[in-house]
Design an enzyme around this catalytic site. Structure first.
Site, mmCIF file in Angstrom:
data_model
loop_
_atom_site.group_PDB
_atom_site.id
_atom_site.type_symbol
_atom_site.label_atom_id
_atom_site.label_comp_id
_atom_site.label_asym_id
_atom_site.label_seq_id
_atom_site.Cartn_x
_atom_site.Cartn_y
_atom_site.Cartn_z
ATOM 1 N N GLY A 1 0.931 -1.177 -0.065
ATOM 2 C CA GLY A 1 0.118 0.036 -0.040
ATOM 3 C C GLY A 1 0.782 1.174 -0.049
ATOM 4 O O GLY A 1 2.153 1.226 -0.114
ATOM 5 N N ILE A 2 0.184 2.317 0.368
ATOM 6 C CA ILE A 2 0.768 3.587 0.310
ATOM 7 C C ILE A 2 1.023 4.289 1.563
ATOM 8 O O ILE A 2 0.208 4.121 2.371
ATOM 9 C CB ILE A 2 0.098 4.766 -0.487
ATOM 10 N N GLY B 1 4.111 5.491 4.961
ATOM 11 C CA GLY B 1 5.333 5.206 5.750
ATOM 12 C C GLY B 1 5.815 3.878 5.998
ATOM 13 O O GLY B 1 6.948 3.504 6.049
ATOM 14 N N MET B 2 4.508 3.076 6.382
ATOM 15 C CA MET B 2 5.159 1.686 6.840
ATOM 16 C C MET B 2 5.273 0.751 5.661
ATOM 17 O O MET B 2 6.370 0.306 5.378
ATOM 18 C CB MET B 2 3.662 1.107 7.608
ATOM 19 N N GLU C 1 -2.094 -2.392 -7.398
ATOM 20 C CA GLU C 1 -2.815 -1.547 -7.993
ATOM 21 C C GLU C 1 -2.299 -0.117 -7.813
ATOM 22 O O GLU C 1 -2.212 0.426 -8.837
ATOM 23 C CB GLU C 1 -4.086 -1.346 -6.949
ATOM 24 N N GLY D 1 -8.619 -0.901 -3.402
ATOM 25 C CA GLY D 1 -8.338 -2.124 -3.515
ATOM 26 C C GLY D 1 -8.201 -3.185 -2.218
ATOM 27 O O GLY D 1 -7.675 -4.180 -2.452
ATOM 28 N N LYS E 1 -5.040 16.667 18.828
ATOM 29 C CA LYS E 1 -4.462 17.993 18.705
ATOM 30 C C LYS E 1 -4.479 18.303 20.188
ATOM 31 O O LYS E 1 -3.661 19.310 20.277
ATOM 32 C CB LYS E 1 -5.142 18.757 17.977
#
Length: 444
Positions: A218-219, A221-222, A243, A341, A368
């Site tokens: 996937g997209i 940092g990890m 994908e 996906g 926050k």
């Protein structure tokens, strides 16, 4: 007549081309790097002439001229299939609506159910055969073009050319109007730095990836950290079927880890549906015979994914509840992203011989005001379920990894609480007891 003569006949200014749009039309902008920068600005200039023009798109990082020019949405109504950070802010302001879909189904939605009056998109310059390349986002682009009454292409001189298995280009004979003009450099989406929790998760997952595995990352940092760890490991002969293609794959390629030699289908070739990242990624993908872009309904087909031995799928989510339901789309009722996906690969990797599908998340977050909250909840209250509990398999946080497949409700509660942040485990146990999904003999 040559293709260059036809080109001249169909050439228009952006202002001329968008005159084809009428009030009430459905207009498709397609995807990310295919964003029609010049046409969008030209259409926005027609604001006062038009009403109720519905526009579809996906993963645009903005600004969208039609949205910025029409804060009341009287003239243009923008809708996204999968939200970027910019589109998420538009949703917060009531200026964008999300359209639910799993990527494998999006093309069939267009083919069977949706109307496209005008499709307008950026393409690479025409080649000598009369083809415009749909570039790195071809996987999610071809379906609206198939359905469109009118197609306007905007030639973007910066777009890389992609080789493909099918539907990576459109011929000039299928185009109604052509627009030229100068474009800004391609969007640079830098890698997200990995947090300490991401590093802990990545280190666990690397141990689950054998040599010869095919990866869908996937997209974020990890996944980027996983790419770095794999690049420095002894693992070899990895394959790519994804994908979204990100810079993590470039790093693996440069380290000699991705060869695609052991794939059970598409041997020696990486398969993608879309890509976004840095200029380095686009340069690697451009005219690279080792990578092919395919339509998303093929790339994300569980039946296709299942054909790859040792298919490893790694994705992220926002939260999970004690029943094993997974949310990757909203924070409560606030929209964040989309189904994408994730469910496609969760299904396909489970079906593959030796396959594993991992859903990962940080165990908690700090708001926050500095207050910590658990990402593992007793049960959802407004959060959108992306993955049903019946398809919950490997869930991972920085505190561990559990496999919920075949587990009953009290087993799931115990497992999920074991990987929750320690500050919340006692209250999660109390909640599980109230919901009658906790055994007194469960480990605390």
């Amino acid at each position: 007549m040559s293709v260059y003569d036809i080109y001249k006949q169909k050439l228009r200014t952006a202002d001329e081309a968008v005159k084809i749009v009428n009030s009430g039309d459905w207009v498709d902008y397609t995807t990310f790097l295919n964003f029609p920068y010049l046409l969008d600005k030209a259409l926005a200039k027609r604001r006062d002439e038009l009403s109720d023009v519905k526009v579809r798109g996906l993963l645009f990082f903005g600004p969208l001229a039609i949205v910025e020019a029409d804060p009341t949405r009287e003239h243009f109504i923008y809708n996204s299939w999968h939200c970027s950070s910019y589109e998420r802010k538009l949703v917060d302001k009531g200026l964008c609506n999300y359209t639910p879909m799993a990527f494998r189904n999006m093309a069939d939605y267009y083919r069977h159910f949706l109307k496209v009056n005008v499709a307008m998109l950026a393409v690479s310059p025409m080649d000598r055969h009369g083809y415009f390349n749909l570039s790195v986002d071809a996987g999610a682009t071809i379906a609206p073009l198939e359905k469109a009454d009118v197609i306007i292409v905007e030639v973007n001189e910066n777009l890389p050319r992609m080789y493909g298995g099918e539907a990576e280009a459109i011929h000039i004979s299928d185009v109604d109007f052509i627009v030229e003009g100068e474009h800004p450099p391609l969007m640079d989406v830098p890698q997200i730095p990995a947090k300490p929790e991401d590093v802990a998760i990545a280190e666990m997952l690397v141990g689950q990836i054998p040599s010869g595995a095919t990866l869908q990352l996937g997209i974020g940092g990890m996944p980027n950290k996983i790419g770095k760890l794999l690049a420095d490991s002894d693992i070899k002969d990895l394959g790519m079927h994804a994908e979204f293609c990100s810079d993590a794959y470039v790093e693996l390629h440069e380290a000699g880890k991705i060869t695609n030699k052991k794939k059970t289908i598409h041997k020696n070739k990486g398969i993608i549906g879309m890509a976004f990242g840095t200029p380095k990624l686009y340069d690697w993908l451009s005219e690279n015979p080792g990578v092919a872009v395919y339509p998303m309904d093929y790339v994300n087909s569980p039946e296709v994914i299942a054909k790859m031995d040792n298919m490893i799928s790694i994705n992220s989510c926002i939260s999970a509840d004690l029943f094993g339901q997974v949310c990757a789309e909203t924070a409560g009722l606030r929209h964040i992203s989309g189904t994408g996906g994730q469910l496609d690969y969760l299904t396909g990797a489970f079906m593959a011989r030796g396959g594993k599908a991992f859903i990962c998340m940080n165990s908690s977050f700090v708001d926050k005001e500095g207050k910590r909250h658990s990402n593992i909840k007793p049960t959802f209250n407004g959060d959108i379920v992306t993955d049903p509990r019946s398809q919950a398999y490997y869930l991972v946080t920085e505190y561990g990894m559990v496999n919920l497949a075949g587990r009953n409700t009290w087993e799931r509660a115990q497992m999920l609480i074991s990987i929750a942040h320690p500050d919340f485990r006692e209250e999660l146990i109390a909640a599980a007891e109230k919901m009658h999904i906790w055994r007194q003999s469960n480990k605390r």
